[in-house]
Design a protein around this motif. Sequence first.
Motif, mmCIF file in Angstrom:
data_model
loop_
_atom_site.group_PDB
_atom_site.id
_atom_site.type_symbol
_atom_site.label_atom_id
_atom_site.label_comp_id
_atom_site.label_asym_id
_atom_site.label_seq_id
_atom_site.Cartn_x
_atom_site.Cartn_y
_atom_site.Cartn_z
ATOM 1 N N GLY A 179 7.001 41.597 -18.806
ATOM 2 C CA GLY A 179 6.078 42.647 -19.236
ATOM 3 C C GLY A 179 6.759 43.649 -20.142
ATOM 4 O O GLY A 179 7.981 43.638 -20.298
ATOM 5 N N LYS A 180 5.936 44.526 -20.728
ATOM 6 C CA LYS A 180 6.457 45.483 -21.710
ATOM 7 C C LYS A 180 7.159 46.672 -21.064
ATOM 8 O O LYS A 180 8.006 47.306 -21.672
ATOM 9 N N THR A 181 6.794 46.991 -19.820
ATOM 10 C CA THR A 181 7.346 48.201 -19.199
ATOM 11 C C THR A 181 8.421 47.860 -18.164
ATOM 12 O O THR A 181 8.439 46.753 -17.602
ATOM 13 N N ILE A 182 9.281 48.835 -17.899
ATOM 14 C CA ILE A 182 10.335 48.635 -16.898
ATOM 15 C C ILE A 182 9.710 48.386 -15.514
ATOM 16 O O ILE A 182 10.242 47.614 -14.722
ATOM 17 N N LYS A 183 8.578 49.020 -15.283
ATOM 18 C CA LYS A 183 7.893 48.837 -13.998
ATOM 19 C C LYS A 183 7.521 47.357 -13.795
ATOM 20 O O LYS A 183 7.730 46.795 -12.723
ATOM 21 N N SER A 186 10.547 45.178 -13.279
ATOM 22 C CA SER A 186 11.229 45.445 -12.005
ATOM 23 C C SER A 186 10.652 44.640 -10.856
ATOM 24 O O SER A 186 11.149 44.702 -9.739
ATOM 25 N N ARG A 187 9.606 43.904 -11.119
ATOM 26 C CA ARG A 187 8.923 43.197 -10.032
ATOM 27 C C ARG A 187 9.873 42.286 -9.242
ATOM 28 O O ARG A 187 9.833 42.261 -8.006
ATOM 29 N N PHE A 188 10.735 41.556 -9.960
ATOM 30 C CA PHE A 188 11.664 40.656 -9.268
ATOM 31 C C PHE A 188 12.557 41.464 -8.320
ATOM 32 O O PHE A 188 12.707 41.127 -7.141
ATOM 33 N N ALA A 189 13.139 42.553 -8.830
ATOM 34 C CA ALA A 189 14.025 43.381 -7.999
ATOM 35 C C ALA A 189 13.272 43.922 -6.786
ATOM 36 O O ALA A 189 13.784 43.898 -5.659
ATOM 37 N N VAL A 190 12.063 44.383 -7.014
ATOM 38 C CA VAL A 190 11.270 44.963 -5.922
ATOM 39 C C VAL A 190 11.003 43.899 -4.846
ATOM 40 O O VAL A 190 11.143 44.163 -3.649
ATOM 41 N N GLU A 191 10.689 42.691 -5.290
ATOM 42 C CA GLU A 191 10.425 41.612 -4.313
ATOM 43 C C GLU A 191 11.708 41.248 -3.547
ATOM 44 O O GLU A 191 11.679 40.971 -2.347
ATOM 45 N N VAL A 192 12.837 41.251 -4.257
ATOM 46 C CA VAL A 192 14.122 40.959 -3.604
ATOM 47 C C VAL A 192 14.417 42.028 -2.550
ATOM 48 O O VAL A 192 14.767 41.724 -1.405
ATOM 49 N N VAL A 193 14.256 43.289 -2.940
ATOM 50 C CA VAL A 193 14.559 44.389 -2.006
ATOM 51 C C VAL A 193 13.639 44.319 -0.787
ATOM 52 O O VAL A 193 14.098 44.445 0.356
ATOM 53 N N LYS A 194 12.360 44.088 -1.028
ATOM 54 C CA LYS A 194 11.409 44.023 0.105
ATOM 55 C C LYS A 194 11.789 42.897 1.072
ATOM 56 O O LYS A 194 11.753 43.079 2.288
ATOM 57 N N ALA A 195 12.162 41.744 0.511
ATOM 58 C CA ALA A 195 12.507 40.603 1.366
ATOM 59 C C ALA A 195 13.787 40.896 2.153
ATOM 60 O O ALA A 195 13.907 40.538 3.335
ATOM 61 N N MET A 196 14.746 41.554 1.508
ATOM 62 C CA MET A 196 16.009 41.873 2.194
ATOM 63 C C MET A 196 15.769 42.937 3.266
ATOM 64 O O MET A 196 16.313 42.862 4.367
ATOM 65 N N ARG A 197 14.946 43.914 2.931
ATOM 66 C CA ARG A 197 14.619 44.965 3.920
ATOM 67 C C ARG A 197 13.947 44.341 5.138
ATOM 68 O O ARG A 197 14.257 44.671 6.282
ATOM 69 N N LYS A 198 12.999 43.430 4.873
ATOM 70 C CA LYS A 198 12.286 42.777 5.972
ATOM 71 C C LYS A 198 13.271 42.006 6.870
ATOM 72 O O LYS A 198 13.122 41.975 8.095
ATOM 73 N N PRO A 226 14.200 60.215 -19.183
ATOM 74 C CA PRO A 226 14.128 60.428 -17.730
ATOM 75 C C PRO A 226 12.852 59.850 -17.115
ATOM 76 O O PRO A 226 12.874 59.326 -16.009
ATOM 77 N N LYS A 227 11.747 59.907 -17.857
ATOM 78 C CA LYS A 227 10.484 59.391 -17.316
ATOM 79 C C LYS A 227 10.580 57.890 -17.055
ATOM 80 O O LYS A 227 10.153 57.390 -16.004
ATOM 81 N N VAL A 228 11.164 57.166 -18.004
ATOM 82 C CA VAL A 228 11.299 55.708 -17.821
ATOM 83 C C VAL A 228 12.271 55.433 -16.672
ATOM 84 O O VAL A 228 12.062 54.519 -15.863
ATOM 85 N N MET A 229 13.312 56.270 -16.580
ATOM 86 C CA MET A 229 14.274 56.070 -15.488
ATOM 87 C C MET A 229 13.593 56.255 -14.126
ATOM 88 O O MET A 229 13.829 55.496 -13.183
ATOM 89 N N GLU A 230 12.708 57.231 -14.074
ATOM 90 C CA GLU A 230 11.968 57.470 -12.829
ATOM 91 C C GLU A 230 11.073 56.264 -12.481
ATOM 92 O O GLU A 230 10.990 55.845 -11.332
#
Length: 275
Positions: A179-183, A186-198, A226-230
């Motif tokens: 996708g065009k945005t960092i958000k 970031s989907r792959f990272a978010v899914e990895v983190v969620k799975a590891m947290r679980k 800073p906005k994109v970093m957030e």
Amino acid sequence: MSIQTLFSPFQYKNLILKNRFVMAPMTRAFSTDGIPGDVVTGYYERRAAGDVGLILTEGTVIERPASKNLKDIPNFYGDQALNGWKNILNAVHAKGGKIAPQIWHVGYTPMQWTPPAAFESPDTMTLADIENTIQAYADAAKSAKELGFDAFEIHAAHGYLIDQFFWEGMNHRSDEFGGKTIKERSRFAVEVVKAMRKAVGPDFVIIIRLSQWKQQDYTARLAPTPKVMEDWILPLVDAGIDIFHGSQRRYWEPEFEGSDLNFAGWLKRFLANRQ
Ligand SMILES: Cc1cc2nc3c(=O)[nH]c(=O)nc-3n(C[C@H](O)[C@H](O)[C@H](O)COP(=O)(O)O)c2cc1C
């Protein structure tokens, strides 16, 4: 800030450190065929004896066909490698130290050594590859907790697999992992983190290492403002990250115009606003 701060204890959840000296993760490739042995045990034991508060290990790889690019990088799967890690952990704890493995997948980074299976390229990883890779991260998280590590760190910096998803320079996918945005990227990272947290539950400390720079391009910047970093950081907090480890290269340089704060300083600001 007083230098005395470095000598004061630190606690977050179950992670209790006697001081704030943290050893940076450094690949050594001393683990013959991926099995960390006595040489590696001695290496970490000496750092613990030197009183470092927390040791972040060298990157140690998840169970995927091309997760490493040198044969003697340690594995973080399989009985033999995990027994090796258990010996390291025991030696570090016996010296009063704390230790967190840095969980790694190098992604598409051709080097002098070719792994037994083809490299996974961010352009060609299928959705099944992605699903299996997320599962391999979760398995590593489970092993870290079961072995008795004090925390673990996810290597999501320096242009390796997770960072290759973050970075528009390498992520050209047109599906839900691009996708065009960092958000979006970031989907792959978010899914990895969620799975590891679980896999480890709410109390186990999860650290993530992030960088703007890439080995492939030191001038690359995931977040130009800073906005994109957030937009990059906050979804990772929501997914379950406790501690952000900003890798900066030039820590003395301000991250954005108009403020003295460096990358770590901005991370701290976003997280302080969150509490
Ligand atoms: C020999 C060597 C191996 C390294 N291996 C890793 C590694 O496995 N994982 C990692 O995140 N960083 C690794 N690094 C980078 C360092 O941890 C660190 O990022 C670098 O020294 C600069 O510090 P900074 O990123 O906080 O600015 C390595 C550095 C060196 C010199």
